[in-house]
Design an enzyme around this catalytic site. Structure first.
Site, short mmCIF file in Angstrom:
data_model
loop_
_atom_site.label_atom_id
_atom_site.label_comp_id
_atom_site.label_asym_id
_atom_site.label_seq_id
_atom_site.Cartn_x
_atom_site.Cartn_y
_atom_site.Cartn_z
N VAL A 69 0.90 -1.02 0.15
CA VAL A 69 -0.15 -0.20 -0.08
C VAL A 69 1.00 1.30 0.00
O VAL A 69 2.05 1.24 0.58
CB VAL A 69 -1.11 0.03 1.30
CG1 VAL A 69 -1.55 1.41 1.35
CG2 VAL A 69 -2.17 -1.00 1.13
N CYS A 70 0.45 2.30 -0.66
CA CYS A 70 1.18 3.62 -0.65
C CYS A 70 2.66 3.34 -1.31
O CYS A 70 2.89 2.40 -2.05
CB CYS A 70 1.31 4.09 0.85
SG CYS A 70 1.56 5.98 0.80
N SER A 71 3.41 4.22 -0.87
CA SER A 71 5.03 3.76 -1.41
C SER A 71 5.74 2.69 -0.90
O SER A 71 6.94 2.56 -1.31
CB SER A 71 5.92 5.04 -0.77
OG SER A 71 5.87 5.27 0.58
N ALA A 96 -3.19 2.18 -3.68
CA ALA A 96 -2.87 3.63 -3.87
C ALA A 96 -2.32 4.49 -2.43
O ALA A 96 -1.97 3.25 -1.43
CB ALA A 96 -3.67 4.69 -4.40
#
Lengths: 268, 268
Positions: free
Chosen positions: B145-147, B195
């Site tokens: 998730v995310c970076s 994202a």
């Protein structure tokens, strides 16, 4: 204040949400001096206490904490009976940063997460209720997410106030003298309560807008990419299909019964 | 399997999400025998490893963990280099339940959260990359998730795969040989990436449906009251006003530059 000052300050302010090494130190070292920054007028000095107890639902805590974490200059205390790590209902163990004794007396925000059995235990624990009642009597905002409102109710903090809770126990709030209200985030004077678990994100953004301003909250929202797109549409009792609602109602029946008993034994 | 069996089993299954004291013990005592329950056919045996590292964004971890936590019979490991507590970017300290050495070799799900500086440090750490590459080579699903997808990329796990990330660094994934894709949750074969930050909830429900079925995921959604209602509409680069986007882009510029440098130094 020009737009440029506003922007420069905001960059600094919001950076606490996403790259807050300095801020993290600030949280655990309340006397640490903030570095000099441009736009000090964007800095806040909120004192935010988030209750932790064994069996809490960790997302109830972390959703709002993630939004409070973006308030530059604010101090966020994760408060428990002692500094011993606290284990959530689903097995996440978090270290408190303050105790009932070391938590500041005068708070901007007093917050409690919910859960099930752990929440009922906390709502029957004299030491926890005394802490909540004491800090709640002076806090600028008294708040909760999910069934955390049962703890507020048991501490006598919701009498005459509109409030919400996890859908399964919202009606129980009436037993504490509150006015159960069906909304994602419910505000009545300085009581602000969120619905179940994930409502902590909507609650958190609402609090950021309240404590700072809507622009600051929008920046936090973009940083957290909070543009929800649930893959299913079963997130409320209004939208969930009957075959989803039935087993969940059945599963929570015991918790609801115990919550009603708590309210009955608390009511004065 | 009748509907009644299905319902009874589900009640037991989902109870792990909301009142999982037994489940919590299960997570930290992987050899603990599950109690006998009706509907064993609803039990799973997933082995789920969630990476933790200093400076991670804690909501990236806790969003999905809250959904994985509802998978009765699954074992969720919070994995770090050692069992020493790990502090997130916003000052939340969590105790790991497994190390790179004690984490099972063959996983159903390998997951990593994101962050900023802490994520870049993890993505340059040989021991972390070796762990991710090793478990990722055999895991049924490789996820982030995310970076966190920067760590997957740096470990060589995204070559030729569509993937997403926090909006600020999605384009950087191309530098690892991935195909940056703009969606809340991106699936390409067994790579499933979410994202930024709060996308972990949509990712988590997607994973529950994938590992069990959509009905199970809908039950988790109702239990978590995931019926989002953001008070503002600034959660993506498509919806945020220009005056919100500008300072956020400015604030993240350094992180983006460092992420691009990471990709450049990783590309073989």
């Amino acid at each position: 204040m020009t737009d440029i000052n506003r922007r420069e300050a905001l960059v600094l302010a919001i950076s606490a949400a996403f790259a807050p090494h300095a801020f993290a130190a600030e949280q655990t070292q309340p006397d640490h001096k903030m570095p000099e920054v441009k736009g000090e007028h964007w800095m806040g000095d909120e004192q935010i206490a988030m209750l932790m107890y064994p069996g809490m639902t960790v997302l109830d805590l972390i959703g709002p904490q993630s939004m409070f974490g973006g308030l530059m200059g604010a101090k966020v205390y994760l408060v428990a009976k002692s500094l011993d790590p606290v284990t959530s209902d689903a097995g996440v163990t978090i270290t408190p940063t303050a105790t009932f004794k070391t938590c500041p007396n005068d708070l901007t925000v007093l917050f409690t997460p919910g859960g099930t059995d752990g929440t009922l235990a906390a709502a029957r624990d004299a030491e926890t209720l005394a802490f909540m009642a004491d800090r709640g009597a002076r806090a600028k905002y008294v708040t909760s997410v999910c069934s955390g409102s049962l703890i507020l109710g048991a501490a006598g903090l919701l009498k005459g106030y509109k409030a919400t809770s996890h859908w399964s126990v919202r009606h129980v709030l009436a037993g504490f003298g509150a006015i159960p209200t069906d909304a994602r985030v419910v505000r009545d004077r300085n009581r602000i309560t969120g619905a179940g678990v994930t409502a902590g994100l909507d609650f958190g953004l609402t609090m950021v807008a309240e404590l700072r301003d809507p622009f600051y909250a929008e920046c936090c929202q973009l940083m957290a990419e909070y543009d929800p797109d649930p893959p299913f549409n079963a997130g409320s009792m209004k939208t969930a299909p009957p075959e989803v609602k039935a087993p969940m109602l059945e599963m929570l029946a015991d918790f609801v019964k115990k919550s009603e008993a708590l309210a009955a034994s608390t009511k004065s």
